[in-house]
Design a protein around this motif. Structure first.
Motif, PDB file in Angstrom:
ATOM      1  N   LYS A 176       0.867  -1.186   0.000  1.00  0.00           N
ATOM      2  CA  LYS A 176       0.000   0.000   0.000  1.00  0.00           C
ATOM      3  C   LYS A 176       0.900   1.231   0.000  1.00  0.00           C
ATOM      4  O   LYS A 176       1.710   1.417   0.908  1.00  0.00           O
ATOM      5  N   GLU A 179       1.343   8.412   1.363  1.00  0.00           N
ATOM      6  CA  GLU A 179       1.115   9.727   0.755  1.00  0.00           C
ATOM      7  C   GLU A 179       2.365  10.320   0.138  1.00  0.00           C
ATOM      8  O   GLU A 179       2.299  11.068  -0.837  1.00  0.00           O
ATOM      9  N   ASN A 182       6.111   7.750  -4.636  1.00  0.00           N
ATOM     10  CA  ASN A 182       5.980   7.935  -6.092  1.00  0.00           C
ATOM     11  C   ASN A 182       5.986   6.530  -6.699  1.00  0.00           C
ATOM     12  O   ASN A 182       6.943   6.107  -7.324  1.00  0.00           O
ATOM     13  N   GLY A 186       0.130   1.054  -8.814  1.00  0.00           N
ATOM     14  CA  GLY A 186      -0.773   1.131  -7.666  1.00  0.00           C
ATOM     15  C   GLY A 186      -1.142   2.555  -7.307  1.00  0.00           C
ATOM     16  O   GLY A 186      -0.480   3.524  -7.728  1.00  0.00           O
ATOM     17  N   ASP A 187      -2.180   2.674  -6.526  1.00  0.00           N
ATOM     18  CA  ASP A 187      -2.679   3.977  -6.095  1.00  0.00           C
ATOM     19  C   ASP A 187      -2.392   4.185  -4.613  1.00  0.00           C
ATOM     20  O   ASP A 187      -2.385   3.226  -3.825  1.00  0.00           O
ATOM     21  N   LYS A 188      -2.195   5.418  -4.233  1.00  0.00           N
ATOM     22  CA  LYS A 188      -1.894   5.737  -2.844  1.00  0.00           C
ATOM     23  C   LYS A 188      -3.070   5.368  -1.947  1.00  0.00           C
ATOM     24  O   LYS A 188      -4.226   5.622  -2.283  1.00  0.00           O
ATOM     25  N   ILE A 190      -4.282   2.506  -1.220  1.00  0.00           N
ATOM     26  CA  ILE A 190      -5.051   1.315  -1.578  1.00  0.00           C
ATOM     27  C   ILE A 190      -4.083   0.134  -1.721  1.00  0.00           C
ATOM     28  O   ILE A 190      -3.073   0.235  -2.423  1.00  0.00           O
ATOM     29  N   HIS A 192      -2.328  -2.839  -3.116  1.00  0.00           N
ATOM     30  CA  HIS A 192      -2.155  -3.243  -4.522  1.00  0.00           C
ATOM     31  C   HIS A 192      -1.603  -4.669  -4.587  1.00  0.00           C
ATOM     32  O   HIS A 192      -0.738  -5.045  -3.794  1.00  0.00           O
ATOM     33  N   GLU A 194       0.370  -7.118  -7.166  1.00  0.00           N
ATOM     34  CA  GLU A 194       1.157  -7.032  -8.412  1.00  0.00           C
ATOM     35  C   GLU A 194       1.755  -8.396  -8.755  1.00  0.00           C
ATOM     36  O   GLU A 194       2.433  -9.009  -7.918  1.00  0.00           O
TER      37      GLU A 194
END
Length: 365
Positions: A176, A179, A182, A186-188, A190, A192, A194
């Motif tokens: 996860k 904030e 980079n 994946g999204d901040k 959430i 993920h 892979e």
């Protein structure tokens, strides 16, 4: 060229990490940033060798044996070691030694002895342990080829005569991103999942820095997950002594005469002949008595080395013929080896073999 360029090349072939703990290979006198104009190659670095370097216009001496083994607390010209160091500094001559690290590589000192004796199918007699490490890393499935190739280029994945060795298993990783990240995927905030490859490969410990640098450069993740494990495996390419076979077996006495002629030694001290044919031969340049049991267990008919003491000859116990050819005599072709190694890489650099015989032992024949 800069002195550093030449020494870096030599250490890429015979890393300093391969030397014995007691040794002092590497740059002993001099500044790595010095411009070197010519080099003199010798087995030992003595006052006469420094004089030879001066006469030949060399500002670098490359010797097999280090002139300094222990720390020097005084420079009073009282010992030959102090005099050599002082004379070299006064004449702006750098001194570089490449000793047991050159002994321990598969194309080093012992390989040269084997070549002189006509031995083939050569392997390291006593491979070293504690040199290998395993790298385990996890990378996206689509990026695995690029990461794997980067690791191979940095020196990982060599096992004997095989290169680019690795094991790869597929699975998925979770993370996860915070904030302040980079993230590559994946999204901040959430979790993920892979698809990833668990990539495993080995490397010699001396290559750890370039291997990790390659990993970090090639890996796409901001935070690279990896593990490094020390291995107890022997490293077949690095170690003491070598063993090989003759093209055709020989009578023991005929073989010893062959050794005497090809190693250019005046005297061979040997144990009793056993009335056997000689086919498999073990060698160790310099002091190699510690390898006797290994030579016997590997089935060698003759063990060629130097510096045997009286009582140590009894250890042959009619299982093998020990042939002591002399320390200088066993390693004298190291000069030739270094000349060939350097000339192949730096063909236009001025190289000289010393004309000084540094053997401190004389024979009354």
């Amino acid at each position: 060229m800069k002195l550093l360029e030449l020494t870096s090349y030599l250490e890429s072939l015979a890393p300093l990490g391969y030397q014995e703990e007691y040794d002092n290979s590497g740059l002993i006198v001099g500044d790595p940033e010095t411009d070197i104009t010519a080099a003199l190659i010798s087995l030992d670095c003595t006052e006469a060798v420094v004089d030879d370097a001066i006469n030949k216009g060399c500002n670098l001496i490359i010797s097999h044996h280090p002139i300094v083994f222990k720390g020097l607390k005084k420079f009073n010209n009282r010992t030959y070691i102090e005099r050599v160091v002082i004379k070299a500094i006064r004449n702006n001559i750098a001194i570089y030694a490449i000793h047991t690290n050159l002994d321990h590589i598969s194309g080093g000192v012992n390989a040269k002895i084997c070549s002189k004796l006509g031995l083939s199918k050569t392997t390291i007699l006593s491979p070293k342990k504690g040199i290998l490490k395993k790298l385990v890393t996890f990378c996206p499935l689509k990026e695995a080829d690029r990461v794997r190739e980067a690791l191979f280029q940095a020196g990982a994945g060599n096992i004997g005569n095989y290169s680019e060795c690795s094991f790869n298993s597929e699975g998925f990783g979770t993370f996860k991103a915070g904030e302040n990240t980079n993230a590559f995927v994946g999204d901040k905030g959430i979790q993920h999942h892979e698809p990833e490859v668990k990539l495993e490969t080995i490397f010699p410990e001396v290559f750890e820095k370039p291997v990790l640098s390659a990993l970090f450069r090639a890996h796409p993740y901001e935070e690279v997950a990896y593990d490094i494990y020390p291995l107890a495996n022997s490293y077949q390419d690095i170690g003491a002594g070598m063993i090989g076979v003759l093209e055709e077996d020989m009578d023991e006495l005929a073989f010893l005469k062959h050794v005497k002629e090809n190693l250019k030694t005046k005297v061979i001290r040997h144990t009793a002949l056993l009335g056997r044919r000689v086919k498999k031969v073990a060698v160790c340049g310099g002091s190699g008595s510690f390898l006797l049991n290994k030579a016997i267990s590997e089935g060698a008919d003759v063990f060629i080395t130097a510096d045997y003491k009286y009582h140590e000859f009894f250890d042959a116990e009619s299982k093998i013929v020990i042939a002591d050819v002399g320390h200088f005599e066993s390693e004298q072709f190291t000069q030739e080896l270094l000349f060939e190694i350097i000339q192949k890489k730096f063909s236009n650099f001025a190289l000289h073999l010393t004309e000084v015989n540094t053997n401190p032992i004389n024979y009354l024949i």
